[in-house]
Scaffold this active site. Sequence first.
Site, PDB file in Angstrom:
ATOM      1  N   HIS A 129     -40.238 -50.475 -53.412  1.00 17.91           N
ATOM      2  CA  HIS A 129     -41.317 -49.614 -53.258  1.00 17.91           C
ATOM      3  C   HIS A 129     -42.628 -50.653 -53.037  1.00 17.91           C
ATOM      4  O   HIS A 129     -42.856 -51.059 -53.849  1.00 17.91           O
ATOM      5  CB  HIS A 129     -41.314 -48.460 -53.617  1.00 17.91           C
ATOM      6  CG  HIS A 129     -42.230 -47.681 -52.773  1.00 17.91           C
ATOM      7  ND1 HIS A 129     -42.081 -46.407 -52.614  1.00 17.91           N
ATOM      8  CD2 HIS A 129     -43.694 -47.753 -52.562  1.00 17.91           C
ATOM      9  CE1 HIS A 129     -43.015 -46.104 -52.210  1.00 17.91           C
ATOM     10  NE2 HIS A 129     -44.225 -46.916 -52.194  1.00 17.91           N
ATOM     11  N   HIS A 132     -45.929 -51.817 -49.915  1.00 17.50           N
ATOM     12  CA  HIS A 132     -46.835 -52.121 -49.467  1.00 17.50           C
ATOM     13  C   HIS A 132     -47.464 -53.460 -49.101  1.00 17.50           C
ATOM     14  O   HIS A 132     -47.892 -53.963 -50.131  1.00 17.50           O
ATOM     15  CB  HIS A 132     -48.134 -50.799 -49.481  1.00 17.50           C
ATOM     16  CG  HIS A 132     -47.748 -49.825 -49.807  1.00 17.50           C
ATOM     17  ND1 HIS A 132     -47.529 -49.195 -48.490  1.00 17.50           N
ATOM     18  CD2 HIS A 132     -47.294 -48.673 -50.535  1.00 17.50           C
ATOM     19  CE1 HIS A 132     -46.561 -47.320 -48.989  1.00 17.50           C
ATOM     20  NE2 HIS A 132     -47.113 -47.737 -50.323  1.00 17.50           N
ATOM     21  N   LYS A 167     -38.468 -43.568 -44.377  1.00 18.70           N
ATOM     22  CA  LYS A 167     -39.088 -43.126 -45.365  1.00 18.70           C
ATOM     23  C   LYS A 167     -40.052 -41.776 -44.601  1.00 18.70           C
ATOM     24  O   LYS A 167     -40.556 -42.212 -43.648  1.00 18.70           O
ATOM     25  CB  LYS A 167     -40.401 -44.263 -45.587  1.00 18.70           C
ATOM     26  CG  LYS A 167     -41.766 -43.943 -46.144  1.00 18.70           C
ATOM     27  CD  LYS A 167     -41.265 -43.481 -47.983  1.00 18.70           C
ATOM     28  CE  LYS A 167     -42.819 -43.003 -48.837  1.00 18.70           C
ATOM     29  NZ  LYS A 167     -43.183 -44.171 -48.687  1.00 18.70           N
ATOM     30  N   HIS A 195     -41.468 -39.364 -49.649  1.00 24.69           N
ATOM     31  CA  HIS A 195     -42.827 -39.589 -50.520  1.00 24.69           C
ATOM     32  C   HIS A 195     -42.407 -37.966 -51.017  1.00 24.69           C
ATOM     33  O   HIS A 195     -42.790 -36.557 -50.479  1.00 24.69           O
ATOM     34  CB  HIS A 195     -43.428 -39.760 -49.783  1.00 24.69           C
ATOM     35  CG  HIS A 195     -45.148 -39.495 -50.725  1.00 24.69           C
ATOM     36  ND1 HIS A 195     -46.473 -40.680 -50.872  1.00 24.69           N
ATOM     37  CD2 HIS A 195     -45.785 -38.458 -51.182  1.00 24.69           C
ATOM     38  CE1 HIS A 195     -46.876 -39.964 -51.583  1.00 24.69           C
ATOM     39  NE2 HIS A 195     -47.192 -39.035 -51.880  1.00 24.69           N
ATOM     40  N   HIS A 203     -41.507 -43.047 -56.210  1.00 23.74           N
ATOM     41  CA  HIS A 203     -43.168 -43.059 -57.353  1.00 23.74           C
ATOM     42  C   HIS A 203     -42.617 -41.886 -58.147  1.00 23.74           C
ATOM     43  O   HIS A 203     -44.204 -41.024 -58.363  1.00 23.74           O
ATOM     44  CB  HIS A 203     -44.185 -43.792 -56.570  1.00 23.74           C
ATOM     45  CG  HIS A 203     -44.781 -43.315 -55.167  1.00 23.74           C
ATOM     46  ND1 HIS A 203     -44.325 -41.382 -55.463  1.00 23.74           N
ATOM     47  CD2 HIS A 203     -45.041 -43.460 -54.324  1.00 23.74           C
ATOM     48  CE1 HIS A 203     -44.380 -41.463 -53.991  1.00 23.74           C
ATOM     49  NE2 HIS A 203     -44.875 -41.995 -53.244  1.00 23.74           N
ATOM     50  N   ASP A 258     -45.085 -49.234 -55.446  1.00 22.58           N
ATOM     51  CA  ASP A 258     -45.728 -49.393 -54.869  1.00 22.58           C
ATOM     52  C   ASP A 258     -47.409 -49.866 -54.638  1.00 22.58           C
ATOM     53  O   ASP A 258     -48.427 -49.115 -54.845  1.00 22.58           O
ATOM     54  CB  ASP A 258     -45.965 -47.453 -55.057  1.00 22.58           C
ATOM     55  CG  ASP A 258     -47.144 -46.446 -54.365  1.00 22.58           C
ATOM     56  OD1 ASP A 258     -46.533 -46.998 -52.854  1.00 22.58           O
ATOM     57  OD2 ASP A 258     -46.763 -45.916 -54.315  1.00 22.58           O
TER      58      ASP A 258
END
Length: 357
Positions: free
Chosen positions: A14, A16, A97, A134, A174, A244
């Site tokens: 995960h 970004h 996602k 999420h 997460h 994350d």
Amino acid sequence: MTTSLTIPSACDFHLHLRQGDMMRMVTPKVAEGGVSLAYIMPNLQPPIKTTDEALAYKKELQALAPNVTFLMTLYLSPELTVEEVRKASKAGIRGVKSYPRGVTTNSESGIESYEVYYPVFKAMEEEGLVLNLHGEIPSDHNNNVCVMNAEEKFLPELEKLHKAFPNLKIVLEHATSQAAVEMVKRLGDTVACSITVHHLQLIVDDWAGQAHHFCKPVAKYPNDRNALREVVASGHPRFFLGTDSAPHPSHAKESAHAHAGVFTTPLVLPYLAKIFEEIGCLDKLENFACHFGKQFYQVTQKDGFETATVTLVKEDNVVVPQQYAIATDPSTQGDLGAVVPFLASKNIGWKIAKNFC
Ligand code: DOR
Ligand code: ZN
């Protein structure tokens, strides 16, 4: 006492990596942190909604980090059709996602109801694509929903999705709560959790008033952090690393309205060694960071992944940098600002002595 650890390079399920200058700064740091496989989040501006966009993004990332394998995802939105799911699967896209509308960074085009996506989930189940959730519901103050219970209140939706699509692989991303850990353990082999570095370390007291620890979902109570620690210390194979790591310029974090996200990418494995040592389960680090996620996603050499090794050593004074300048070109460094990493300026006591690249 263990003072050195040689393990395979890690997998971050995960991550970004952003766009533009931020992407150019952050992407080469993936390997620096000891990670050679990264599962990439699609919440760009605009979000990555099609196979073609995901493949173009992957190409950019690959050019910046040739030693890292990137697995791509699409952003769940009304534009995601059954046909697009089939196309994505053929092109090697691994997941979709879902962001509930408005709960975090770039989730303005997130979803409001899951039922309308059931045909898409059916196609994903058939194609073997993973649904990455999420897992928070939006705050609703009339009904006592806020950031502290938004994850727990989401869990019935997770169970409902699993019951409707028992063969669909679902990752609750997460996870931050004891309730989430218990639910995921209870559901079947097709449901897993990613766990971040920072949620193994932080509780609510650490982010209230400390913008650099603010992320979504927020860190919860001590018993919740204990549940996360216990499940990784138990070596449960459906709980694995997804950092994350979410970089924001420091001016966006240190503002009246702090952006959510903790930046851990440059030091993923040293942070984990510190935390796992403190929890007393260094022997569980390898499976958590290197194997369990790959097993759940069934990553093979077909994904372009090759195993390499990383050596971590314990050392007296390993200080995390205060910040990372965003511009990679020194002439613009002052203009673009910097990102403050997790535990900036702190001694974490572990470093990578030999990396895979
Ligand atoms: O803290 C977070 N930051 N949580 C998310 O879900 C998104 C992420 C980001 O993109 O900044
Ligand atoms: Zn995220």
